[in-house]
Structures are given as structure tokens and as C-alpha cells.
Design a protein around this motif. Structure first.
Motif, PDB file in Angstrom:
ATOM      1  N   THR A 126       0.370  -1.407  -0.079  1.00  0.00           N
ATOM      2  CA  THR A 126       0.261  -0.079   0.020  1.00  0.00           C
ATOM      3  C   THR A 126       0.901   1.164  -0.204  1.00  0.00           C
ATOM      4  OG1 THR A 126      -1.856  -1.266   0.693  1.00  0.00           O
ATOM      5  CG2 THR A 126      -1.513   1.194   1.487  1.00  0.00           C
ATOM      6  N   PRO A 127       1.645   1.414   0.802  1.00  0.00           N
ATOM      7  CA  PRO A 127       3.147   2.813   0.809  1.00  0.00           C
ATOM      8  C   PRO A 127       3.032   2.859  -1.149  1.00  0.00           C
ATOM      9  CG  PRO A 127       3.592   1.008   2.675  1.00  0.00           C
ATOM     10  CD  PRO A 127       2.493   0.320   2.144  1.00  0.00           C
ATOM     11  N   THR A 129       2.699   2.182  -4.308  1.00  0.00           N
ATOM     12  CA  THR A 129       1.907   1.580  -5.100  1.00  0.00           C
ATOM     13  C   THR A 129       0.913   2.882  -5.045  1.00  0.00           C
ATOM     14  OG1 THR A 129      -0.003   0.540  -4.239  1.00  0.00           O
ATOM     15  CG2 THR A 129       1.458  -0.703  -5.150  1.00  0.00           C
ATOM     16  N   LYS A 130       0.321   2.998  -5.983  1.00  0.00           N
ATOM     17  CA  LYS A 130      -0.936   3.381  -6.678  1.00  0.00           C
ATOM     18  C   LYS A 130      -2.575   3.315  -5.963  1.00  0.00           C
ATOM     19  CE  LYS A 130      -1.317   6.949  -9.898  1.00  0.00           C
ATOM     20  NZ  LYS A 130      -1.504   7.060 -10.597  1.00  0.00           N
ATOM     21  N   TRP A 131      -2.156   2.348  -5.924  1.00  0.00           N
ATOM     22  CA  TRP A 131      -3.870   1.443  -5.205  1.00  0.00           C
ATOM     23  C   TRP A 131      -3.105   0.119  -5.621  1.00  0.00           C
ATOM     24  CZ3 TRP A 131      -7.568  -1.616  -9.066  1.00  0.00           C
ATOM     25  CH2 TRP A 131      -8.585  -0.988  -8.096  1.00  0.00           C
ATOM     26  N   ARG A 147      -9.709  -0.556 -14.395  1.00  0.00           N
ATOM     27  CA  ARG A 147      -9.042   0.124 -13.408  1.00  0.00           C
ATOM     28  C   ARG A 147      -7.830   0.066 -12.859  1.00  0.00           C
ATOM     29  NH1 ARG A 147     -12.260   3.296  -7.937  1.00  0.00           N
ATOM     30  NH2 ARG A 147     -10.659   2.711  -6.694  1.00  0.00           N
ATOM     31  N   TYR A 150      -6.148   2.071 -16.037  1.00  0.00           N
ATOM     32  CA  TYR A 150      -6.779   3.281 -15.990  1.00  0.00           C
ATOM     33  C   TYR A 150      -6.314   4.053 -14.930  1.00  0.00           C
ATOM     34  CZ  TYR A 150      -8.771   7.691 -15.614  1.00  0.00           C
ATOM     35  OH  TYR A 150      -9.390   9.410 -15.303  1.00  0.00           O
ATOM     36  N   ILE A 151      -5.697   3.330 -13.345  1.00  0.00           N
ATOM     37  CA  ILE A 151      -4.169   4.220 -12.379  1.00  0.00           C
ATOM     38  C   ILE A 151      -2.872   4.099 -12.503  1.00  0.00           C
ATOM     39  CG2 ILE A 151      -4.174   4.222  -9.822  1.00  0.00           C
ATOM     40  CD1 ILE A 151      -7.023   3.174  -9.546  1.00  0.00           C
ATOM     41  N   ARG A 156       0.639  10.946 -12.333  1.00  0.00           N
ATOM     42  CA  ARG A 156       1.470  10.267 -12.047  1.00  0.00           C
ATOM     43  C   ARG A 156       1.484   8.886 -12.618  1.00  0.00           C
ATOM     44  NH1 ARG A 156       5.784  12.139  -7.233  1.00  0.00           N
ATOM     45  NH2 ARG A 156       7.123  10.834  -8.293  1.00  0.00           N
ATOM     46  N   ASP A 307       1.113  16.086 -10.143  1.00  0.00           N
ATOM     47  CA  ASP A 307       1.823  15.860  -8.599  1.00  0.00           C
ATOM     48  C   ASP A 307       1.135  16.776  -7.883  1.00  0.00           C
ATOM     49  OD1 ASP A 307       1.585  14.531  -6.607  1.00  0.00           O
ATOM     50  OD2 ASP A 307       3.323  13.389  -6.926  1.00  0.00           O
TER      51      ASP A 307
END
Ligand SMILES: Cc1ncc(C[n+]2csc(CCOP(=O)(O)OP(=O)(O)O)c2C)c(N)n1
Lengths: 573, 109
Positions: A126-127, A129-131, A147, A150-151, A156, A307
Motif C-alpha cells: 500500500t505505501p 503503489t498508486k493502488w 481500473r 487506468y490508475i 503521474r 503531482d
């Protein structure tokens, strides 16, 4: 019309194809076996590259993404397979590389029980990655994959991790192709207001000595032409960060070279002397700014970045523009007044001449019988005409490759910048070559870094990937040795390397190799290496105690430039 | 500086109600060694939107970036900060407008 239900593994693979994925890099294992079982039947529509270690798979996906300009994709198993990709995930996060990692996960009923090869991958990533998202049901796969891409690919860019439980892999559902082009809590296309652009244009028109510093944001937004047009109209000189290299051709008249710790003298001095600094698609890394309190202290600063957390993070700016670089630069170019002359006069020419005379000439025309790594990179650049994609590992090889390579087109320099991951080079080069098979891909790597991921020779053998590996072999962890020489009283603690016979190693994998020690052999070796499209290892014995100059010591102001161990650059001279 | 000499900030974040978001947000604080003094998570006035209320002591020049880092999470719509209790009642109105505007953008696609 209900379509027939298919397995989650099929839904995953069809969703990847739907997203335009052509190649996946991966490594199988227990908790991803249903996916691998189906993968076998997808043949050419989804090419799978079997790496020799999951770290190799993700760095290859990163190299692929950066060379090709499309997201990289990785499939690995749970537990150790998943933890082995973490270095690459973090690397992709700091270097804004779009990659989507699909990792197997234990069945839902076993989550949280310390089941065999269960790792809390969401918690771990989690810390960085973007998602990160866990897929528990086959019905959610198409949505989650759409998704994820897309993310990963918008705003960025960065890595996305999909933790793919066994239940979702084997469960059945209808496959309904999904698209994602909107998430209400995520806006990757901020539009700068007219007023912001006007203010920036006014600041540029008012400045007498503007200077532009740009980074990978130019490449990521495809703003290479817009940058050149902007610089040309405003008659503005520009310097690149390490990751921005190749966004402008090396011989562009407005380009003054690389910025930062081992950058060119000119870019660092112009940063300190300019009255307006226009920063585009870069993040003021400490490797670029040196001591913050003295950085660009004579300048007003405009920062254009997509960003919002980067604007004002390290350097206070007078005007921050939240925007894609391409959009902002094209609108700005319309607004600024064309200018013929600049007030830099001879300044940049003088800086360049000092570096040429004091650093570059002695390195390229060394009296030493042993080769300087700079000569090697320079000779390769001449032989390829600057048309190759240059990949590097980390250390002196990286800095020397950055300093001496020449570029004619964008996306031609691939390196691990923000994380500085040794071992990145070889697999990234494999991925870059697979992504752009028509290109010559040259890797510069040290003997330390090569041994971190040399197992990928196996991938090269299996795939016949024609990467050109130039080993700048100094029998040291050169960059650390250099710091020990400069900052640790020459106490060479554990940096000496007793190396294997790299030629035998290459032979074992069926990779052509030539050992090089002299200038004549170098010439011959480069000729042989570039004569076909097959993999090649050029093992070049280079000076063992060479340094990388110019250098700005960590924490120092970027005008305190060491030209060698004793002398500093002096503007007045 | 001892952390108890730092100002108390109240951060509010308007988010989707998704698994894992709490730890994602908590990580932003832990990484910067910021202690969370108070934490509340509950449905906001805006339908379908959750609200985080986090009180922390933070250096004045860091708070802005912390809030932006929270807002950068894909599942976060908007984040604000206030000093002590000077809370702005307009927040949920702003978020309501943002949601409406974003949904309009989606429909215009
Ligand atoms: C994974 C990893 N471990 C350690 C380091 C620290 N490090 C940076 S450069 C370097 C030495 C690299 O030596 P080598 O690969 O031989 O390349 P050279 O500097 O000699 O060109 C080390 C150990 C790192 N960047 N990455």
C-alpha cells in the motif's frame, strides 16, 4: 444474452488482452497455477516471458514500459513470489513507471491464518503503489483490471498491485469486458487556469536569464516537441534530470546537459545564476538540488507538475502549476513573447569548456594504458550514432553512461533513478528489448550490479533476447569505493570483489562474449557486438580506481563542484 | 523541538468507504513519525462519502504536504486541515459540489 461462464483465470487473461497487454513477465507457483494453466492456451495473443527471479520479471516489465511507453505487466505467485517483486514495485513508484502486478493469493477462507505462502501483500505494498487491491470474486476481475490499468497509466504513472485470491482464479463468472476512464475520487487530468498560464508567461517575459530544468514528466506526457518549441521560442536554455535524459536530443541547441550531483557543470551553474527557474515534470530530488537553502537562490521559481504533492515539497515556489507538461507547455508557448537574444552571453560556453578541458578530455584521452569507463561509453555512443536505447545499472556505470551517452530520440535512457536499485539493469534491458525489438538496446552495468540479477542470462538464453551488455568491470563496488576514497579516509571496507570469469558464465548461457582490455580490443569488441541482433557480453576491464567527476558532495550547494579530488570549479577564473 | 510544542492540527478527509484506506492513511503519518492524537471515521453529511477526522501535532511547514499526500490516495476525494477548532462548516458543501461536478464530468465523457 448471457454468455457462458468462464473461470476467473480466463477472465483475468482476457481482461489483460482487452487492456492491450501483449507481453507478461512472470514466474509461476502454487497460488497462481490456475492462471498459468490457462495462460498456456493463449499462445501469441499473450506472450509470457519466464524470468529467472520475480525481481527480474518486474524490472523487465519496467524496462518494457519505459522503452515502449505502455504499461508493463507481471504475474507472480503469492508469498515469496510476491515479496520478490517489492523492490521493483517501489522502484516503479519513485520513478513513476506504469506497471500492473498480479500476484496469486491463498483462498479467501485461509486469509489471515498464516496459511502456506500467505503474505499480506496489500499491507506490504500500500505505501509503495498508486493502488493495491485484493480480488476475491471472479465477478470483480474485469472491473479491477480496467481500473488498475487506468490508475497505473494516467496522471503521474506508477505501480498497481492486484492480489488475486485462489477463489477468484477458479470461480466461474460471465466475462463482460470493462473499461475505466473515470474514478470520482481521482482526477489525473488537472486543467491549469488561464490566469496561471498568464502569470507564468508574464514571469518568463520579465526574466532576463531564464533557465528550464525538466524531468521525466516530459517523456511521460509525450511533451518532447512542446518542450523544444517552448525553449526555442523563448530562447531558453535547459538542463535535464537523470530520468529526463533523451527527452531532448543531445545536440539540441538549447540543451546544456544533465543536472545534479554528477551532472554537467553548465546546468548546475545556470541554476544558481538564473533569475527565473522553470521546472517542468521533475521533483527537485536531493540529487538534483544539493543543499536546499542555496538552491537557485537568485531565481523566481515556476514549477509545473502533475503531482500536487511535489509542488512546494522541497523547494518553495512562487508559481506552482498543476498540469500535465504537454498541456502547460503548449499553452505557455503560445503566450510567451519570442525572444532572440539572451543575457547568458558566454556563461554556458565557458562552463562547458571548463568541464571539457578539466574532466572530459582527460577521461576520453587518458594516458593510462587501462581504459576509462567514459571512453567505453563514448565509443559505444559513436558506434550506435546515439540511436540505441541505453539502459544502466546503478553506480559509476550509471553516471558515466548518463554523462557520455548521446541521444537522438526520446525514451532512450532507462535507469533506476529514485531508488537506485542495483540489479535493475540486466532485466530492464531484457524488457526494453522485448518491448522495442527493432531497437539496439545497450546495457552499461558494473560487476557488482550484474551479479545481483545475472540469473536473467537464463531468460536471455531462452528468449534469444538480443541485448548488448557492456560490463564496466572494475572489480570493485566502484561507487561505494569512490565514496570511501573521498569521504571515509580511503578505508575500503568490503568493496573489493573477487569476480567470476564472466566469459565462462556467458559461455554457459550461450551468450557471445569478448574480453576487452585495450583500446584496439574495445574497437573490435564494439564492432563485433553491434554486428548482429544477438545477445552479447562485452566484458571490459576498466580502470579500477576511476572516479566520477564533476561531483557535488552530498549536502553541498550545487555550485560547489569538484572537478577532481582537489579542485573546485571557479566561475571567476 | 519536542513534539508537544507543535501546533495541533485537525485534518479532515472525505473518502470512499473502501477496505484498507485507514491503514493507507495511517501510514502517511507513521512514515513521518507523526503521532495521531485523535481519530474518527464515520459517514459524512454527503451521501455515500466517508469522513476521516484526524488530530495530530505537526510542523507548520509539513502539514500542507501531509494533507496533499492523503488527498493523493486514489480513494480520497478531498482533504482539509484546520488549526485547533476553527472548523469550516463549508467543507461538506465543497465536497458535495465536487462530487456533483466530477459526476457531471463523467456523464459528459
Ligand atoms: C540493491 C542495492 N544495494 C546496494 C546499493 C548501494 N550501492 C550503490 S552503487 C554500489 C556499487 C556498485 O558497484 P558496481 O555494480 O560494481 O558498479 P560500479 O559503481 O563499479 O560501476 C552500491 C553497493 C544499491 N544502490 N542497491
Amino acid at each position: 444474452m448471457a454468455e457462458k461462464k468462464i473461470s476467473g483465470s480466463d477472465i483475468l487473461l482476457r481482461s489483460l488482452i482487452h487492456q492491450g497487454v501483449e507481453v507478461v513477465f512472470g514466474y509461476p507457483g502454487g497460488q497462481i497455477m490456475p492462471v498459468y494453466d490457462r495462460l498456456m492456451d493463449y499462445g501469441d495473443s499473450l506472450r509470457h516471458i519466464l524470468a529467472r527471479h520475480e525481481q527480474g520479471a518486474i524490472h523487465a516489465a519496467q524496462g518494457y514500459a519505459r522503452a515502449k511507453g505502455a504499461p508493463g505487466c507481471v504475474i507472480v505467485t503469492s508469498g515469496p513470489g510476491a515479496t520478490n517483486v517489492i523492490t521493483g514495485v517501489d522502484d516503479a513508484m519513485v520513478d513513476s513507471t506504469p506497471v500492473v502486478v498480479i500476484a496469486g493469493q491463498v483462498p479467501v477462507s485461509l486469509l489471515g491464518t498464516d496459511a502456506f505462502q500467505e503474505t499480506d501483500l496489500i499491507g506490504l505494498t500500500t505505501p509503495i503503489t498508486k493502488w493495491s487491491y485484493q480480488i476475491r470474486r471472479p465477478e470483480d476481475i474485469a472491473w479491477a483490471v480496467a481500473r488498475a490499468f487506468y490508475i497505473a497509466g494516467t496522471g503521474r504513472p506508477g505501480p498497481v498491485v492486484l492480489d488475486f485470491t485462489k477463489d477468484a482464479q477458479i470461480g466461474l463468472a460471465e466475462y463482460v469486458p470493462a473499461e475505466c476512464s473515470f474514478i470520482r475520487s481521482y482526477n489525473p487530468h488537472p486543467v491549469p487556469s488561464e490566469e496561471m498560464i498568464d502569470r507564468a508567461a508574464k514571469m518568463i517575459d520579465e526574466s532576463r536569464k531564464p533557465f528550464c530544468v525538466y524531468g521525466q514528466g516530459i517523456v511521460l506526457s509525450g511533451a518532447e516537441k512542446e518542450l523544444a518549441a517552448f525553449l526555442e521560442k523563448g530562447n531558453i536554455k535547459a538542463g535535464s534530470t537523470l530520468l529526463g535524459l533523451s527527452a531532448l536530443p543531445s545536440d539540441h541547441p538549447n540543451y546544456v546537459g544533465m543536472l545534479g550531483m554528477h551532472g554537467n557543470v553548465t546546468g548546475n551553474i545556470l541554476t544558481q545564476e538564473c533569475d527565473l527557474l522553470i521546472a517542468v515534470g521533475m521533483r527537485f530530488s536531493d540529487r538534483v538540488t544539493g543543499k536546499l537553502s542555496t538552491y537557485a537562490s537568485k531565481a523566481r521559481i515556476i514549477h509545473i507538475d502533475i503531482d500536487p504533492t511535489e509542488i512546494g515539497k522541497n523547494i518553495p515556489v512562487e508559481l506552482g502549476i498543476l498540469s500535465d507538461a504537454k498541456v502547460a507547455l503548449s499553452r505557455l508557448t503560445e503566450k510567451i513573447t519570442a525572444r532572440k537574444s539572451d543575457e547568458w552571453g558566454m556563461e554556458h560556453i565557458m562552463c562547458r569548456a571548463v568541464e571539457q578541458h578539466r574532466v572530459i578530455d582527460p577521461e576520453l584521452h587518458s594516458e593510462d594504458a587501462e581504459l576509462h569507463p567514459g571512453e567505453v561509453v563514448d565509443a559505444v555512443a559513436s558506434a550506435t550514432g546515439g540511436n540505441a536505447i541505453v539502459v544502466t545499472d546503478v553506480g559509476q556505470n550509471q553516471m558515466i553512461a548518463a554523462r557520455y551517452s548521446k541521444f537522438t530520440s526520446t525514451r532512450s535512457f532507462i535507469t533506476s533513478g529514485g531508488l537506485g536499485t542495483m540489479g535493475f539493469g540486466l532485466p530492464a534491458a531484457v524488457g526494453a528489448k522485448i518491448g522495442t525489438p527493432g531497437k539496439t538496446v545497450v546495457l552499461f552495468v558494473g560487476d557488482g550490479g550484474l551479479q545481483m540479477t545475472e540469473q536473467e542470462f537464463g531468460t536471455i538464453k531462452q528468449e534469444g533476447t538480443g541485448v548488448k551488455i557492456v560490463l564496466l568491470n572494475n572489480n570493485w563496488l566502484g561507487n561505494v569505493r569512490m565514496w570511501q576514497e573521498l569521504f571515509f579516509k580511503k578505508r575500503y571496507s568490503f568493496t573489493r570483489m573477487v569476480n567470476p570469469d564472466f566469459k565462462m558464465l556467458a559461455d554457459a548461457y550461450g551468450i557471445d562474449c569478448m574480453n576487452v582490455e585495450t583500446r584496439e580490443e574495445l574497437k573490435e569488441g564494439i564492432g563485433r557486438m553491434l554486428s548482429d541482433d544477438k545477445p552479447f557480453l562485452l566484458n571490459v576491464h576498466v580502470q579500477e580506481n576511476s572516479m566520477v567527476f564533476p561531483m557535488i558532495a552530498p549536502g553541498k550547494s550545487i555550485d560547489e563542484i569538484m572537478l577532481n579530488e582537489k579542485d573546485f570549479f571557479d566561475r571567476e577564473k | 523541538m519536542d513534539s508537544k510544542d507543535l501546533k495541533l492540527y485537525e485534518i479532515t478527509a472525505y473518502t470512499e468507504n473502501h477496505v484498507g484506506l485507514l491503514s493507507a492513511i495511517a501510514g502517511i503519518f507513521a512514515r513521518r513519525s507523526l503521532n495521531i492524537e485523535k481519530l474518527l471515521v464515520y459517514p459524512s453529511d454527503v451521501p455515500g462519502i466517508h469522513k476521516f477526522k484526524i488530530v495530530t501535532r505537526c510542523e507548520d511547514d509539513k502539514i500542507e504536504n501531509v494533507v496533499l499526500q492523503i488527498e493523493k490516495k486514489v480513494d480520497v476525494l478531498k482533504a482539509f486541515y484546520h488549526i485547533n477548532n476553527e472548523y469550516s462548516g463549508r467543507e461538506s458543501q465543497l465536497v458535495r459540489e465536487l462530487v456533483a461536478q466530477r459526476e457531471k464530468e463523467e456523464n459528459n465523457k
